[in-house]
Design a protein around this motif. Sequence first.
Motif, mmCIF file in Angstrom:
data_model
loop_
_atom_site.group_PDB
_atom_site.id
_atom_site.type_symbol
_atom_site.label_atom_id
_atom_site.label_comp_id
_atom_site.label_asym_id
_atom_site.label_seq_id
_atom_site.Cartn_x
_atom_site.Cartn_y
_atom_site.Cartn_z
ATOM 1 N N SER A 160 0.814 -1.228 0.000
ATOM 2 C CA SER A 160 0.000 0.000 0.000
ATOM 3 C C SER A 160 0.841 1.269 0.000
ATOM 4 C CB SER A 160 -0.927 0.004 1.215
ATOM 5 O OG SER A 160 -1.789 -1.109 1.174
ATOM 6 N N ARG A 161 2.178 1.120 0.110
ATOM 7 C CA ARG A 161 3.087 2.276 0.130
ATOM 8 C C ARG A 161 2.689 3.292 1.205
ATOM 9 N NH1 ARG A 161 7.173 0.322 -2.781
ATOM 10 N NH2 ARG A 161 6.610 -0.245 -4.875
ATOM 11 N N THR A 162 2.482 2.804 2.412
ATOM 12 C CA THR A 162 2.058 3.665 3.513
ATOM 13 C C THR A 162 3.215 4.502 4.046
ATOM 14 O OG1 THR A 162 2.551 2.004 5.188
ATOM 15 C CG2 THR A 162 0.320 1.956 4.229
ATOM 16 N N ASP A 163 2.892 5.466 4.880
ATOM 17 C CA ASP A 163 3.922 6.277 5.532
ATOM 18 C C ASP A 163 4.833 5.401 6.392
ATOM 19 O OD1 ASP A 163 2.955 8.588 4.373
ATOM 20 O OD2 ASP A 163 1.782 9.182 6.130
ATOM 21 N N TYR A 164 4.256 4.382 7.025
ATOM 22 C CA TYR A 164 5.050 3.470 7.850
ATOM 23 C C TYR A 164 6.093 2.764 6.985
ATOM 24 C CZ TYR A 164 6.162 -0.065 11.357
ATOM 25 O OH TYR A 164 6.815 -0.860 12.259
ATOM 26 N N TRP A 165 5.696 2.271 5.822
ATOM 27 C CA TRP A 165 6.626 1.609 4.907
ATOM 28 C C TRP A 165 7.720 2.574 4.468
ATOM 29 C CZ3 TRP A 165 8.932 -2.474 3.272
ATOM 30 C CH2 TRP A 165 9.597 -2.479 2.052
ATOM 31 N N SER A 211 8.821 5.161 6.000
ATOM 32 C CA SER A 211 9.709 5.393 7.145
ATOM 33 C C SER A 211 10.653 4.212 7.352
ATOM 34 C CB SER A 211 8.898 5.625 8.416
ATOM 35 O OG SER A 211 8.140 6.788 8.313
ATOM 36 N N PHE A 212 10.137 3.008 7.155
ATOM 37 C CA PHE A 212 10.957 1.805 7.287
ATOM 38 C C PHE A 212 12.064 1.797 6.240
ATOM 39 C CE2 PHE A 212 11.934 -2.574 6.048
ATOM 40 C CZ PHE A 212 12.374 -3.078 7.258
ATOM 41 N N VAL A 213 11.711 2.084 4.994
ATOM 42 C CA VAL A 213 12.697 2.111 3.903
ATOM 43 C C VAL A 213 13.766 3.165 4.189
ATOM 44 C CG1 VAL A 213 13.030 2.652 1.453
ATOM 45 C CG2 VAL A 213 11.115 1.204 2.169
ATOM 46 N N LYS A 214 13.343 4.321 4.650
ATOM 47 C CA LYS A 214 14.291 5.396 4.966
ATOM 48 C C LYS A 214 15.215 4.988 6.117
ATOM 49 C CE LYS A 214 14.481 10.291 6.074
ATOM 50 N NZ LYS A 214 13.717 11.507 6.338
ATOM 51 N N TYR A 215 14.661 4.370 7.139
ATOM 52 C CA TYR A 215 15.464 3.927 8.279
ATOM 53 C C TYR A 215 16.475 2.866 7.837
ATOM 54 C CZ TYR A 215 16.818 1.910 12.723
ATOM 55 O OH TYR A 215 17.549 1.444 13.785
ATOM 56 N N MET A 216 16.028 1.885 7.057
ATOM 57 C CA MET A 216 16.937 0.842 6.593
ATOM 58 C C MET A 216 18.022 1.437 5.701
ATOM 59 S SD MET A 216 16.064 -1.871 8.147
ATOM 60 C CE MET A 216 16.850 -3.232 7.300
ATOM 61 N N SER A 217 17.658 2.409 4.892
ATOM 62 C CA SER A 217 18.624 3.090 4.036
ATOM 63 C C SER A 217 19.692 3.804 4.866
ATOM 64 C CB SER A 217 17.907 4.075 3.123
ATOM 65 O OG SER A 217 18.814 4.752 2.311
ATOM 66 N N SER A 218 19.281 4.378 5.989
ATOM 67 C CA SER A 218 20.233 5.060 6.863
ATOM 68 C C SER A 218 21.244 4.088 7.466
ATOM 69 C CB SER A 218 19.504 5.823 7.979
ATOM 70 O OG SER A 218 19.008 4.943 8.967
ATOM 71 N N LEU A 219 20.882 2.808 7.493
ATOM 72 C CA LEU A 219 21.778 1.763 7.995
ATOM 73 C C LEU A 219 22.574 1.111 6.860
ATOM 74 C CD1 LEU A 219 19.393 0.010 10.552
ATOM 75 C CD2 LEU A 219 21.177 1.694 11.046
ATOM 76 N N GLY A 220 22.323 1.547 5.624
ATOM 77 C CA GLY A 220 23.049 1.007 4.482
ATOM 78 C C GLY A 220 22.340 -0.125 3.754
ATOM 79 N N TYR A 221 21.091 -0.382 4.075
ATOM 80 C CA TYR A 221 20.319 -1.465 3.458
ATOM 81 C C TYR A 221 19.319 -0.904 2.453
ATOM 82 C CZ TYR A 221 22.004 -4.311 7.337
ATOM 83 O OH TYR A 221 22.791 -4.963 8.239
#
Length: 87
Positions: free
Chosen positions: A50-55, A57-67
């Motif tokens: 559904s491409r929600t705000d939660y998703w 945020s998750f993608v952004k957080y994982m990206s900040s960790l290099g994933y």
Amino acid sequence: MITAIEARQISGETVEECAEFFSKHILTAANAKQRQVTVYHGKLEDEAYSRTDYWNSFVKYMSSLGYEASLFYEERQFVDMRITIKW
């Protein structure tokens, strides 16, 4: 008035707590010399679809960790949805 503990239980897991779910899977895959892992989470697949705000945020957080986090989606007799984490 409800307590803060009760409010946290009602509101669900944070993005950081959600990401923690994947750490053991990432470690297992990395030890096997793999560069990605695809795992069934249970809730996150619907958020990703559904491409929600939660998703997001998750993608952004994982990206900040290099994933890199993405949705694995495959239609056959049934729809198979999982989360792929790459590094």
